[in-house]
Design an enzyme around this catalytic site. Structure first.
Site, PDB file in Angstrom:
ATOM      1  N   THR A 116      13.785   1.660  -6.139  1.00 37.27           N
ATOM      2  CA  THR A 116      13.562   2.787  -5.228  1.00 37.27           C
ATOM      3  C   THR A 116      14.476   3.954  -5.587  1.00 37.27           C
ATOM      4  O   THR A 116      14.200   5.098  -5.233  1.00 37.27           O
ATOM      5  CB  THR A 116      13.772   2.361  -3.765  1.00 37.27           C
ATOM      6  OG1 THR A 116      12.982   1.191  -3.508  1.00 37.27           O
ATOM      7  CG2 THR A 116      13.349   3.444  -2.789  1.00 37.27           C
ATOM      8  N   TYR A 143      16.898 -10.431 -10.521  1.00 33.17           N
ATOM      9  CA  TYR A 143      15.744  -9.857  -9.838  1.00 33.17           C
ATOM     10  C   TYR A 143      14.522 -10.481 -10.512  1.00 33.17           C
ATOM     11  O   TYR A 143      14.213 -10.159 -11.657  1.00 33.17           O
ATOM     12  CB  TYR A 143      15.787  -8.346 -10.020  1.00 33.17           C
ATOM     13  CG  TYR A 143      14.717  -7.509  -9.372  1.00 33.17           C
ATOM     14  CD1 TYR A 143      13.706  -8.045  -8.585  1.00 33.17           C
ATOM     15  CD2 TYR A 143      14.730  -6.121  -9.536  1.00 33.17           C
ATOM     16  CE1 TYR A 143      12.751  -7.241  -7.993  1.00 33.17           C
ATOM     17  CE2 TYR A 143      13.779  -5.302  -8.956  1.00 33.17           C
ATOM     18  CZ  TYR A 143      12.792  -5.860  -8.196  1.00 33.17           C
ATOM     19  OH  TYR A 143      11.832  -5.055  -7.614  1.00 33.17           O
ATOM     20  N   LYS A 189      17.041 -12.137  -6.003  1.00 34.93           N
ATOM     21  CA  LYS A 189      16.073 -11.222  -5.399  1.00 34.93           C
ATOM     22  C   LYS A 189      14.709 -11.657  -5.926  1.00 34.93           C
ATOM     23  O   LYS A 189      14.360 -11.395  -7.075  1.00 34.93           O
ATOM     24  CB  LYS A 189      16.400  -9.776  -5.808  1.00 34.93           C
ATOM     25  CG  LYS A 189      15.407  -8.753  -5.290  1.00 34.93           C
ATOM     26  CD  LYS A 189      15.823  -7.338  -5.673  1.00 34.93           C
ATOM     27  CE  LYS A 189      14.748  -6.346  -5.257  1.00 34.93           C
ATOM     28  NZ  LYS A 189      15.115  -4.952  -5.578  1.00 34.93           N
TER      29      LYS A 189
END
Length: 303
Positions: free
Chosen positions: A56, A144, A169
């Site tokens: 993001t 991730y 994640k």
């Protein structure tokens, strides 16, 4: 280094893991003053875990110097008000250099982006993460994971040699696969963060996640906190009420292969007068015709 060393980091992952945007100035550079103001807004809103250089934050559109700047601004602005999880990635030397920079500047953890490479073997995935984790044994390391092929046993193998790999994640959009993967890797061994944000948080929490990532939190910290409070208390009907509240916003972000994932967040912030709407290619600002809907959603949350 014993896992007890990482208690603070583990607690920070079992929370709303915010992914701040990187605002740009009119000349296209990182808008440092606006960036600081947005970070303060998150902190003042009750957010305590922040991930500079996340998706993001347009990680892949930032230069190496900009990624360092974003890390430094975040650590400086947050100070002792929160725990920082710095996103690192690209080739191994670049990721290691970024992780060491994060350590030197006082970060507590790094999140290792999913390797962007057309040919990722499971053994190579372990080697990639091991090289980064071994370079910063003092930091908590959080892979991730977006690779649906990766097995939980591989994560366990990584952590066997790198005890600083403390959380995950997990961003494969499959709640059953998450339930199996987390149990194969060790449900209690890692902190499981639902890496697909609020839309997936209820289903992933039901399977063992204790934290979730959020880009929406940039716009409405209270909404994200309402969801995690409901999930922590096991009140799934209350969590799903929040889910209904954020559904349309997240559908707009996820449409067309998440083409407007960051764009919609920045558009909402722009509608509130908090930052410019500009994103960098390969993202693109929302067309005029779609802006009013995003503004209406953001206005509804701020009441």
């Amino acid at each position: 280094m014993s896992s007890a060393t990482f208690e603070t980091q583990r607690a920070a992952l079992a929370d709303v893991v915010s992914i701040p945007v990187t605002p740009f100035a009119e000349d296209g550079s990182v808008d440092q003053d606006t960036h600081r103001a947005l970070l303060r807004r998150l902190l003042d809103g009750g957010i305590r875990t922040l991930t500079p250089n996340g998706n993001t934050g347009e990680f892949y559109a930032l230069s190496p110097q900009e990624r360092q700047l974003v890390t430094e601004i975040t650590l400086d602005e947050v100070g002792d008000r929160g725990v920082i999880l710095v996103g690192v990635g690209h080739d191994v030397p670049t990721a290691v250099a970024s992780a060491r920079h994060a350590r030197e500047r006082g970060a507590a953890m790094v999140m290792v982006h999913q390797p962007v490479h057309p040919y990722v073997s499971q053994g190579g995935w372990v080697d990639y993460h091991r090289a980064i984790a071994e370079a910063v044994p003092e930091l908590g390391v959080v892979p991730y994971i977006r690779n649906a092929q990766l097995s939980g046993a591989r994560l366990a193998e990584l952590a066997d040699s790198c005890p600083n790999v403390i959380g995950v994640k997990y961003a494969v959009p499959d709640a059953a696969k998450f339930a199996a993967f987390s149990r194969d890797a060790g449900l209690d061994r890692f902190v499981w963060v639902a890496g697909l944000a609020e839309p997936y948080a209820p289903s992933y929490f039901s399977a063992g996640a204790t934290g979730f990532t959020s880009g929406l939190v940039n716009v409405a910290p209270a909404v994200s906190l309402n969801m995690i409070e409901a999930l922590r208390s096991g009140d799934y009907p209350a969590a799903m009420k929040v889910w209904e509240q954020i559904r349309r916003f997240e559908e707009l972000r996820a449409a067309n292969g998440s083409a407007n994932n960051v764009t919609v967040v920045k558009e909402a912030l722009a509608s509130l007068g908090l930052c410019r709407r500009e994103v960098r290619p390969p993202s693109k600002p929302l067309p005029e015709s779609d802006r009013a809907e995003v503004a209406a959603i953001a206005a509804g949350w701020s009441i």
